[in-house]
Design a protein around this motif. Structure first.
Motif, mmCIF file in Angstrom:
data_model
loop_
_atom_site.group_PDB
_atom_site.id
_atom_site.type_symbol
_atom_site.label_atom_id
_atom_site.label_comp_id
_atom_site.label_asym_id
_atom_site.label_seq_id
_atom_site.Cartn_x
_atom_site.Cartn_y
_atom_site.Cartn_z
ATOM 1 N N HIS A 70 0.847 -1.185 0.000
ATOM 2 C CA HIS A 70 0.000 0.000 0.000
ATOM 3 C C HIS A 70 0.883 1.235 0.000
ATOM 4 O O HIS A 70 1.755 1.377 0.851
ATOM 5 C CB HIS A 70 -0.938 -0.014 1.202
ATOM 6 N N CYS A 71 0.670 2.087 -0.971
ATOM 7 C CA CYS A 71 1.450 3.321 -1.086
ATOM 8 C C CYS A 71 1.237 4.143 0.174
ATOM 9 O O CYS A 71 0.123 4.264 0.656
ATOM 10 C CB CYS A 71 0.969 4.083 -2.318
ATOM 11 N N TRP A 72 2.335 4.707 0.727
ATOM 12 C CA TRP A 72 2.174 5.472 1.958
ATOM 13 C C TRP A 72 1.669 6.880 1.694
ATOM 14 O O TRP A 72 1.400 7.625 2.615
ATOM 15 C CB TRP A 72 3.444 5.473 2.802
ATOM 16 N N ASN A 73 1.542 7.238 0.422
ATOM 17 C CA ASN A 73 0.976 8.555 0.095
ATOM 18 C C ASN A 73 -0.524 8.461 -0.197
ATOM 19 O O ASN A 73 -1.334 9.084 0.460
ATOM 20 C CB ASN A 73 1.731 9.147 -1.095
ATOM 21 N N TYR A 128 12.470 2.814 -12.068
ATOM 22 C CA TYR A 128 13.444 3.494 -12.921
ATOM 23 C C TYR A 128 14.383 4.370 -12.087
ATOM 24 O O TYR A 128 14.150 4.600 -10.896
ATOM 25 C CB TYR A 128 12.750 4.321 -14.006
ATOM 26 N N LEU A 129 15.437 4.843 -12.744
ATOM 27 C CA LEU A 129 16.457 5.644 -12.074
ATOM 28 C C LEU A 129 15.857 6.971 -11.626
ATOM 29 O O LEU A 129 15.237 7.680 -12.415
ATOM 30 C CB LEU A 129 17.596 5.883 -13.064
ATOM 31 N N ASP A 130 16.032 7.301 -10.356
ATOM 32 C CA ASP A 130 15.473 8.545 -9.816
ATOM 33 C C ASP A 130 16.332 8.974 -8.632
ATOM 34 O O ASP A 130 17.211 8.234 -8.198
ATOM 35 C CB ASP A 130 14.022 8.289 -9.371
ATOM 36 N N LYS A 131 16.056 10.174 -8.145
ATOM 37 C CA LYS A 131 16.836 10.680 -7.018
ATOM 38 C C LYS A 131 15.921 10.892 -5.820
ATOM 39 O O LYS A 131 14.847 11.478 -5.959
ATOM 40 C CB LYS A 131 17.480 12.003 -7.425
ATOM 41 N N SER A 132 16.348 10.419 -4.673
ATOM 42 C CA SER A 132 15.537 10.555 -3.465
ATOM 43 C C SER A 132 15.572 11.995 -2.964
ATOM 44 O O SER A 132 16.637 12.601 -2.869
ATOM 45 C CB SER A 132 16.076 9.616 -2.381
ATOM 46 N N ARG A 150 7.513 8.452 -4.899
ATOM 47 C CA ARG A 150 8.729 7.645 -4.834
ATOM 48 C C ARG A 150 8.643 6.718 -3.621
ATOM 49 O O ARG A 150 8.386 7.197 -2.513
ATOM 50 C CB ARG A 150 9.951 8.544 -4.661
ATOM 51 N N LEU A 151 8.872 5.446 -3.847
ATOM 52 C CA LEU A 151 8.847 4.471 -2.750
ATOM 53 C C LEU A 151 10.293 4.043 -2.518
ATOM 54 O O LEU A 151 10.818 3.160 -3.196
ATOM 55 C CB LEU A 151 7.939 3.292 -3.110
ATOM 56 N N LEU A 156 11.529 0.206 1.854
ATOM 57 C CA LEU A 156 11.043 -1.081 1.342
ATOM 58 C C LEU A 156 11.856 -2.267 1.855
ATOM 59 O O LEU A 156 11.330 -3.346 2.080
ATOM 60 C CB LEU A 156 11.060 -1.112 -0.191
ATOM 61 N N PHE A 157 13.169 -2.061 2.006
ATOM 62 C CA PHE A 157 14.017 -3.207 2.343
ATOM 63 C C PHE A 157 14.495 -3.214 3.799
ATOM 64 O O PHE A 157 14.960 -4.239 4.278
ATOM 65 C CB PHE A 157 15.223 -3.252 1.405
#
Ligand SMILES: [Zn+2]
Length: 216
Positions: A70-73, A128-132, A150-151, A156-157
């Motif tokens: 479940h998305c936290w947003n 995909y490649l993204d920046k936190s 962004r998750l 997640l881990f």
């Protein structure tokens, strides 16, 4: 343990290995990785090499696990993707030289760079490649399929029990698990540009927990 700093991993899946061994390929029994030394790459072996020359982790094959959370947003259900190894070899970091082979169910995350060959296999529109925003880390990231949030991998881990961290066996059975019989290599765990000395985790044990019986 392989006491050579620069090894070249080879994508060899064939059972007929006599030829490659004659060409100078070595096999690491623990990790299952085929490799050659940097001065040993010649002739026929070059057809097994990926077009990427900097990496700190490799595995002889890998699993792509697609689960849901479940998305936290927006709190809607979205697919998330994770890469898992059962055996792999990682570059020794703190000052030492060489590579450490490991046999253990392990998730890889904070993946900074992948060769083309593997990008094609992991293909998922929301990974995909993204920046936190919070950490400044730049890596292959899951995004909510509904709202695009962004998750981040750390959650997640390493934190959220709803995701890959302490994934329940029931959840794993419902997930899509795809084994890709191809050499995996990547650079993972690079620190953010503004904090180059930070240590960034990029591996965690995949512990599939059994949920207890529901309370009466
Ligand atoms: Zn969302």
């Amino acid at each position: 343990m392989i006491n050579i700093d620069h090894i070249i991993p080879l994508n060899i899946q064939s059972d007929n290995v006599t030829d490659v061994t004659c060409q100078g390929a070595y096999f690491d029994n623990v990790s299952g990785i085929w490799y050659t030394e940097s001065d040993g790459l010649k002739g026929a072996l070059s057809e097994y090499v990926y077009s990427m020359n900097s990496y700190n982790i490799m595995a002889p094959y890998y699993l792509v696990i697609t689960s849901k959370m479940h998305c936290w947003n927006c709190h809607q259900s979205t697919r998330i993707h994770g890469v898992m190894f059962t055996r792999f070899i990682k570059k020794i970091q703190d000052g030492g030289e060489g590579w450490l082979p490991v046999r253990r169910n392990t998730f890889l995350f904070h993946i900074n760079a992948l060769p083309e060959e593997i990008m094609k296999d992991i293909k998922a529109s929301n990974y995909y490649l993204d920046k936190s925003k919070t950490t400044g880390l730049r890596y292959w990231m899951n995004h909510c399929e509904i709202c695009g949030e962004r998750l981040g991998d750390y959650e997640l881990f390493c934190v959220e029990d709803d995701a890959f961290h302490r994934m329940a066996v029931e959840k794993l059975l419902r997930a899509n698990v795809r084994k890709v019989n191809r050499l995996f290599i990547s650079t993972a765990g690079n620190p953010a540009e503004h904090a180059p000395k930070d240590v960034v985790r990029y591996l965690c044990d995949a512990r599939f927990v059994m949920n207890g019986p529901a309370a009466p």
